[in-house]
Write an enzyme that holds these catalytic residues in place. Structure first.
Site, PDB file in Angstrom:
ATOM      1  CD  GLU A 106      -2.534   1.772   0.417  1.00  0.00           C
ATOM      2  OE1 GLU A 106      -2.351   2.913  -0.045  1.00  0.00           O
ATOM      3  OE2 GLU A 106      -3.440   0.995   0.023  1.00  0.00           O
ATOM      4  CG  ASP A 155      -8.359  -3.924  -3.039  1.00  0.00           C
ATOM      5  OD1 ASP A 155      -9.152  -3.156  -3.607  1.00  0.00           O
ATOM      6  OD2 ASP A 155      -8.488  -4.285  -1.855  1.00  0.00           O
ATOM      7  CB  SER A 156      -5.934  -0.312  -8.070  1.00  0.00           C
ATOM      8  OG  SER A 156      -6.883  -0.581  -9.087  1.00  0.00           O
TER       9      SER A 156
END
Length: 277
Positions: A106, A155-156
């Site tokens: 992240e 998971d953008s």
């Protein structure tokens, strides 16, 4: 006085939620973050004014981006999640007993920090000992790791700001090298009502790189158009050939073995978007 959050989903479309309370607002080095408590969808995370997740409907997105690829793979042990700092995808990955290691890459530590504080039902698994949180550029991480992961989950956020590089052919090629010989990638690929041209472009990229490329769908009320697409690239396993009778029942609200099969049955206009040459 009433307080409303409004997302400009495109130049002609807005989505609004009535707000009970503003829990946190923070200007991070990468984006403007806010977590709001709303009447209809509970606590919601927004980045640069765009809704990312809500307590009420997040399970649909997180279950579908995770369980479809992990049940397609025969024995997923190592999983990389690029983005997803709220922790919802991590929570779902750890429902698979075969998983030994989850790396969360992240770029914005503020997303992780604030999700832990204000979104505990979503972020609850981030402190699990199997989880490694890497604060930094997910693209750089992928490029530096070869033949390491069984599944990569992209998971953008939407293809603007920090996430632009996650929607490129170079990135998907790098993920191919990051995956093991039977590895799988899945990416959220937006709404066919709003991003049809982008979906077609991404589909072509996947098909050039991965021998098996499939699209599937889910309904997510707070996302633009509500109908959402995911694109899977696989080196070996076909998600439509999974024996749904062999899929164990796990604790989910949306995903089931039957949904696994049904999600690949696309409305004609969506299929046309993915198949257009």
């Amino acid at each position: 006085m009433e307080l409303w959050f409004t997302e400009n989903q495109d130049e002609n479309l807005r989505f609004s939620l009535k707000v009970k309370e503003t829990l946190v607002v923070e200007k991070t080095p990468y984006q403007h973050l806010a977590i709001l408590d709303t009447y209809q969808f509970g606590r919601v995370l927004t980045l640069d004014g765009i809704l990312q997740t809500t307590e009420k409907d997040e399970f649909v997105y997180h279950e579908m981006i995770v369980h479809v690829p992990l049940f397609t793979h025969k024995n997923p042990k190592s999983v990389l999640i690029v983005g997803g700092g709220d922790g919802g995808s991590v929570r779902e990955v750890l429902k698979h007993p075969s998983v030994e290691r989850v790396v969360l890459a992240e770029i914005d530590e503020a997303v992780v920090r604030n999700s832990k504080k204000y979104l505990p039902t979503i972020s609850q698994a981030l402190d699990d000992p199997r989880v490694e949180i890497m604060i930094g550029d997910g693209i750089k991480y992928v490029n530096e790791h070869k033949n390491e992961f069984d599944v990569v989950i992209v998971d953008s956020t939407d293809p603007i700001g920090p996430a632009v590089g996650l929607f490129t052919s170079d990135f998907y090629k790098a993920v191919y090298e990051c995956l093991k010989e039977d590895g799988i990638i899945v990416a959220q690929t937006e709404s066919p009502f709003i991003y049809g041209k982008l979906i077609n472009k991404l589909s072509k990229m996947f098909k050039e790189i991965y021998p098996i490329t499939k699209a599937y769908i889910a309904t997510i009320p707070t996302y633009p158009g509500s109908l959402w697409t995911f694109t899977m690239g696989s080196k070996k396993y076909d998600p439509e050939e999974v024996d749904i009778n062999s899929i164990p029942r796990i604790d989910t609200k949306y995903y089931t073995p039957e949904i696994h099969k049904a999600a690949f049955v696309l409305p004609k206009f969506v299929k046309d978007i993915f198949d257009e040459v």
